[in-house]
Design a protein around this motif. Structure first.
Motif, short mmCIF file in Angstrom:
data_model
loop_
_atom_site.label_atom_id
_atom_site.label_comp_id
_atom_site.label_asym_id
_atom_site.label_seq_id
_atom_site.Cartn_x
_atom_site.Cartn_y
_atom_site.Cartn_z
N UNK A 91 0.83 -1.21 0.00
CA UNK A 91 0.00 0.00 0.00
C UNK A 91 0.86 1.26 0.00
N UNK A 92 2.09 1.12 0.48
CA UNK A 92 3.10 2.18 0.43
C UNK A 92 4.30 1.66 -0.34
N UNK A 93 5.11 2.54 -0.92
CA UNK A 93 6.36 2.05 -1.54
C UNK A 93 7.20 1.28 -0.51
N UNK A 94 7.86 0.22 -0.96
CA UNK A 94 8.61 -0.64 -0.05
C UNK A 94 9.64 0.13 0.78
N UNK A 95 10.42 1.07 0.21
CA UNK A 95 11.36 1.82 1.04
C UNK A 95 10.67 2.65 2.13
N UNK A 96 9.49 3.23 1.81
CA UNK A 96 8.75 4.01 2.81
C UNK A 96 8.28 3.10 3.94
N UNK A 97 7.76 1.91 3.57
CA UNK A 97 7.35 0.94 4.58
C UNK A 97 8.51 0.59 5.49
N UNK A 98 9.69 0.44 4.92
CA UNK A 98 10.87 0.03 5.69
C UNK A 98 11.20 1.04 6.78
N UNK A 99 11.27 2.32 6.41
CA UNK A 99 11.62 3.32 7.42
C UNK A 99 10.45 3.59 8.37
N UNK A 100 9.20 3.39 7.89
CA UNK A 100 8.05 3.51 8.78
C UNK A 100 8.14 2.48 9.89
N UNK A 101 8.55 1.26 9.55
CA UNK A 101 8.72 0.22 10.56
C UNK A 101 9.71 0.63 11.63
N UNK A 102 10.79 1.29 11.24
CA UNK A 102 11.78 1.74 12.22
C UNK A 102 11.19 2.83 13.12
N UNK A 103 10.40 3.73 12.54
CA UNK A 103 9.76 4.77 13.34
C UNK A 103 8.82 4.15 14.37
N UNK A 104 8.09 3.11 13.96
CA UNK A 104 7.18 2.43 14.89
C UNK A 104 7.94 1.75 16.02
N UNK A 105 9.13 1.24 15.73
CA UNK A 105 9.96 0.63 16.78
C UNK A 105 10.27 1.64 17.88
N UNK A 106 10.55 2.86 17.48
CA UNK A 106 10.85 3.91 18.47
C UNK A 106 9.59 4.32 19.22
N UNK A 107 8.48 4.49 18.48
CA UNK A 107 7.22 4.89 19.11
C UNK A 107 6.78 3.86 20.14
N UNK A 108 6.94 2.58 19.84
CA UNK A 108 6.48 1.52 20.74
C UNK A 108 7.58 1.07 21.71
N UNK A 109 8.63 1.87 21.82
CA UNK A 109 9.65 1.67 22.85
C UNK A 109 10.40 0.35 22.73
N UNK A 110 10.57 -0.09 21.48
CA UNK A 110 11.38 -1.29 21.27
C UNK A 110 12.85 -0.99 21.52
N UNK A 111 13.29 0.18 21.08
CA UNK A 111 14.68 0.61 21.25
C UNK A 111 14.74 2.11 21.03
N UNK A 112 15.77 2.77 21.58
CA UNK A 112 15.91 4.22 21.36
C UNK A 112 16.31 4.51 19.91
N UNK A 113 16.10 5.76 19.49
CA UNK A 113 16.37 6.15 18.11
C UNK A 113 17.82 5.91 17.72
N UNK A 114 18.76 6.16 18.65
CA UNK A 114 20.17 5.98 18.33
C UNK A 114 20.49 4.54 17.98
N UNK A 115 19.79 3.60 18.62
CA UNK A 115 19.99 2.17 18.33
C UNK A 115 19.30 1.78 17.03
#
Length: 490
Positions: free
Chosen positions: A45-69
């Motif tokens: 539904x989104x371009x694959x590269x956009x989906x990829x970086x969106x997943x990383x943003x969600x990791x930070x939002x959901x406290x999986x790891x800090x942004x630096x990691x």
């Protein structure tokens, strides 16, 4: 499909996030992010590269790891190796060096007179080029030449009195285009930087198992597999798409005319060739020094430490911005030449490395692996290896091989141990097998490019690709086990 994916992804994420599972909270949140990311990768539904970086943003939002990691993976040398390779490929496309190499190859003695030899040589050329150039770029580079040959095929078939039905492309044309796409994909296995998924698997194996696999060692493993697989490839393609005629009396003249129209090599081609040879020389130099003087020697230590593949790729790319063409035209490449490059794979690789790192950091990979391992405990090493190859190829049919290896490689070692196999060999098998996905137009960028020509019926691609996939499982598993034991690499 896009609307379905847009609705399904978040729904599956929420279900995964709140479903009782026994996982630690950050593991469960990461799993939820992976679920929505993979769903979006498949349905797009989104371009694959956009989906990829969106997943990383969600990791930070959901406290999986800090942004630096999370974003720290974008400092990986792997990405800079990819950047250098992209720039080299761009220069080869701009100045036509790849097209010249292809036409020269077709003028080798006796090649142009036989349709079978043209198909095999064209496939061999695609295979060799994709060892150092992105497979999509190789397919795009060779497609115009292939379509020119298709016109020759059509006219020569008509001259032989064979009816050419415009609604159904010639088997001869399908064979040439399929071997262009498949060869461009197959050859990526020759070197660790032939494809982005190779880089992810290569880095994971070296980091996870604290082992060093040089470029030459990778080539020693991948080379025999590629050669064997290419023989299967030619046999299957020519069997399923048997050419209507065996000879092309006009091909040599027309290929010579195309080459003559290109004229002599210009300064841009020469400069590109210089940068390309520089890269290849210094990619191979450290392992050669190691074989000659030993890996404990100070010369080898300097060469391998100060000239890793990523640094060599950047130096070669930089050369293209320094080698002049003329006072009027300036240098071989200008920065604006990179504007048309596809930077999407760079985001995809960085995101894949980040997700893999977080799967290890949170322990999710080990937890998932142990859970699945309990279901396959004791099945036997060979079945684990076959399953690893089959799973990687199956996933690569539906999504990119980079996505396939990013999801699989963290959990494959645990499954291998449970099943009674070698985790390093299983990870290598999955990495090699992730390259193969030949059935569908969406399986690889090379498939998509040649399918868009309209010269390959869908059923022909599926039938041919299925047989290639099945042979690929056997060749990869057998090849890795034999070559690894022979070379004692892992």
């Amino acid at each position: 499909m896009k609307i379905l994916g847009l609705l399904l992804g978040p729904a599956l994420m929420l279900i995964t996030m709140f479903l009782p599972s026994g996982l630690e909270q950050e593991q469960q949140n990461l799993l939820a992010v992976i679920v929505v990311t993979v769903t979006f990768w498949v349905f797009q539904p989104l371009p694959i590269p956009v989906t990829s970086v969106l997943g990383l943003a969600l990791c930070i939002i959901f406290n999986v790891a800090p942004a630096s990691t999370v974003f720290g993976a974008f400092s990986s040398p792997t990405l800079f190796l990819l950047i250098g390779g992209f720039i080299l490929t761009q220069s080869m496309s701009k100045y036509g060096l790849g097209q010249r190499i292809a036409l020269k190859a077709l003028l080798l003695p006796g090649v142009a007179r036989s349709t079978y030899r043209i198909i095999i040589v064209f496939g061999a050329l695609a295979t060799l080029l994709s060892g150092v150039i992105d497979n999509g770029a190789v397919a795009a580079m060779l497609l115009p030449i292939a379509l020119g040959l298709v016109k020759i095929f059509s006219s020569d078939v008509e001259e032989k009195g064979i009816n050419v039905n415009g609604a159904t492309p010639l088997r001869l044309s399908s064979a040439l285009l399929l071997i262009t796409a498949y060869g461009a994909t197959l050859g990526a296995l020759v070197t660790p930087f032939g494809d982005a998924s190779n880089l992810v698997g290569w880095k994971f194996i070296q980091t996870e198992f604290d082992t060093d696999i040089s470029v030459l060692e990778w080539m020693a493993m991948g080379g025999p597999i590629v050669i064997t697989m290419f023989a299967f490839l030619c046999g299957i393609i020519l069997l399923v798409n048997r050419p209507e005629i065996g000879s092309l009396p006009n091909a040599t003249t027309r290929i010579k005319n195309q080459l003559k129209a290109m004229g002599p090599m210009d300064r841009g081609e020469v400069n590109t060739l210089i940068a390309f040879c520089f890269a290849v020389t210094f990619w191979f130099l450290p392992p050669v020094i190691g074989m000659v003087v030993g890996k404990e020697n100070v010369i080898y230590q300097f060469a391998s430490g100060q000239l890793p593949p990523s640094v060599v790729a950047i130096l070669a790319a930089a050369l293209l911005f320094m080698l002049p063409i003329s006072r009027e035209k300036g240098f071989t490449l200008r920065w604006r030449d990179t504007a048309s490059m596809d930077w999407g794979p760079l985001l995809l690789v960085g995101s894949a490395l980040a997700l893999g790192t977080m799967m290890e950091r949170t322990g999710l990979a080990q937890t998932l692996g142990q859970h699945i391992a309990g279901e396959i405990a004791g099945v036997g090493a060979i079945w684990v290896y076959i399953a690893a190859a089959a799973l990687a190829i199956s996933m690569s049919e539906l999504t990119s091989n980079l996505v396939s290896i990013s999801v699989l490689v963290p959990i494959i070692p645990t499954l291998a141990v449970s099943g009674g196999g070698d985790p390093k060999a299983a990870a290598l098998i999955a990495t090699f097998a992730a390259i193969y996905g030949f059935m569908l137009p969406i399986s690889t960028s090379a498939n998509a490019i040649v399918y868009s020509s309209g010269q390959i019926p869908f059923r022909r691609m599926v039938k041919t690709g299925l047989l290639v996939d099945l042979s690929g499982i056997a060749v990869v598993v057998t090849g890795v086990l034999l070559v690894v034991r022979w070379l004692n690499v892992l």
